[in-house]
Design a protein around this motif. Structure first.
Motif, short mmCIF file in Angstrom:
data_model
loop_
_atom_site.label_atom_id
_atom_site.label_comp_id
_atom_site.label_asym_id
_atom_site.label_seq_id
_atom_site.Cartn_x
_atom_site.Cartn_y
_atom_site.Cartn_z
N LEU A 1 8.61 26.05 52.90
CA LEU A 1 8.24 25.86 51.50
C LEU A 1 9.47 25.76 50.60
N PHE A 2 10.41 26.69 50.75
CA PHE A 2 11.62 26.67 49.93
C PHE A 2 12.46 25.43 50.20
N SER A 3 12.49 24.99 51.46
CA SER A 3 13.27 23.80 51.81
C SER A 3 12.66 22.55 51.16
N LEU A 4 11.34 22.48 51.13
CA LEU A 4 10.66 21.35 50.50
C LEU A 4 10.89 21.32 48.99
N THR A 5 10.70 22.47 48.34
CA THR A 5 10.84 22.49 46.89
C THR A 5 12.29 22.33 46.46
N PHE B 1 16.08 17.85 52.98
CA PHE B 1 15.13 18.85 53.47
C PHE B 1 15.57 19.44 54.80
N LEU B 2 15.99 18.59 55.73
CA LEU B 2 16.42 19.07 57.04
C LEU B 2 17.63 19.99 56.94
N GLN B 3 18.56 19.62 56.05
CA GLN B 3 19.73 20.47 55.85
C GLN B 3 19.33 21.81 55.24
N ASP B 4 18.46 21.77 54.25
CA ASP B 4 17.99 23.02 53.62
C ASP B 4 17.22 23.89 54.60
N VAL C 1 11.64 32.81 45.49
CA VAL C 1 10.45 32.36 44.75
C VAL C 1 10.79 32.22 43.27
N THR C 2 11.49 33.21 42.72
CA THR C 2 11.90 33.16 41.32
C THR C 2 12.75 31.92 41.05
N TYR C 3 13.74 31.71 41.90
CA TYR C 3 14.64 30.57 41.71
C TYR C 3 13.91 29.24 41.83
N GLN C 4 13.04 29.13 42.85
CA GLN C 4 12.34 27.86 43.08
C GLN C 4 11.37 27.54 41.95
N VAL C 5 10.74 28.55 41.38
CA VAL C 5 9.84 28.32 40.24
C VAL C 5 10.63 27.76 39.06
N GLU D 1 16.23 19.09 43.70
CA GLU D 1 17.61 18.63 43.56
C GLU D 1 17.71 17.10 43.67
N GLU D 2 16.89 16.48 44.49
CA GLU D 2 16.92 15.02 44.57
C GLU D 2 16.41 14.38 43.27
N MET D 3 15.43 15.00 42.65
CA MET D 3 14.93 14.46 41.39
C MET D 3 15.98 14.60 40.28
N ILE D 4 16.70 15.70 40.29
CA ILE D 4 17.70 15.94 39.24
C ILE D 4 18.97 15.13 39.47
N TYR D 5 19.51 15.18 40.69
CA TYR D 5 20.83 14.60 40.96
C TYR D 5 20.81 13.16 41.45
N ARG D 6 19.69 12.69 41.94
CA ARG D 6 19.61 11.29 42.35
C ARG D 6 18.73 10.50 41.38
N MET D 7 17.45 10.87 41.26
CA MET D 7 16.58 10.17 40.32
C MET D 7 17.12 10.23 38.90
#
Length: 235
Positions: free
Chosen positions: A135-139, A216-219, A41-45, A144-150
């Motif tokens: 939840l963690f897989s979604l976030t 998401f599926l991998q996570d 939770v801490t990391y995902q926030v 990561e997709e927003m940071i490393y792809r977008m």
């Protein structure tokens, strides 16, 4: 500078995430009796806060491209050839995306299965963790997709050849997973390959649907396995 700035920013965000990973092991938000959940939770926030900053800077760097790529995109548009993955010229991204979902998730399942075999897993605890795992897989996959792809494809589209763009995303994404599962050189290489393919999907479909879904599926598999492997942390 137009090329350098998005790359530098992505590296900075990567360094921040690596620090967040260490911080979450020391300080965990108390939302559960499970310390693994608290750390996540801490990391995902922190990840979502960094994601917000990344999206803002991406928008500022190239508003027009951002508005194009910040969508699910054309999920069935024909794509370009990538022989190593069996992708033929003109293959629909609907076909390619579904195939990649099956293959990449399948490989991840096999790898994590052997990791789980090394521990005395209590599968009965899995139902209690489904909400957190999803939840963690979604976030995590979204951030990561927003940071490393977008954060790279959007501002660099038109400034670099597609292959160079994909490679940059692959290298930074790979290095970001030096402490991932698996870790070290193998982890960097596997994450790099995944990063290349996901950047290709975003570029060609002009959207993040397939990149987010595959990630998401991998996570889901990895985070679910880590949840099980951290059985000693349950209260």
């Amino acid at each position: 500078m137009k090329i350098a700035i998005p790359i530098i920013l992505t590296v900075v965000y990567t360094a921040a995430l690596l620090l967040a990973g260490g911080l979450s092991r020391i300080i965990g938000l108390e939302v559960s009796g499970n310390s693994f959940v608290n750390r996540q939770v801490t990391y995902q926030v922190i990840l979502l806060l960094i994601t917000g900053v990344s999206l803002l800077t991406t928008y500022i760097l190239n508003r027009e491209n951002f508005l194009t790529y910040f969508s699910f995109g054309q999920i069935s548009i024909p794509g370009n050839e990538l022989k190593v993955f069996g992708i033929k010229q003109g293959d629909s991204w609907l076909k390619t995306g579904l195939s990649l979902c099956v293959v990449i998730t399948g490989v991840t399942v096999v790898f994590m299965y052997f990791q789980l075999k090394k521990t005395d897993v209590d599968w009965s605890i899995l139902p209690n963790g489904i909400f957190w795992i999803v939840l963690f897989s979604l976030t995590n996959s979204f951030g990561e997709e927003m940071i490393y792809r977008m954060g790279l494809v959007s501002p660099l589209q038109g400034l670099l050849t597609p292959t160079k763009l994909f490679l940059i995303s692959a290298v930074i994404f790979g290095l970001a997973h030096i402490n991932g599962m698996p870790s070290g050189i193998i982890g960097i290489a596997l994450a790099g390959i995944l990063g290349f393919v996901l950047a290709k999907s975003v570029f060609e479909t002009q959207g993040f649907f397939w990149a987010w879904l595959i990630h998401f599926l991998q996570d889901l598999v990895i985070i679910g396995s880590l949840y099980l492997m951290n059985k000693t942390m349950y209260g």
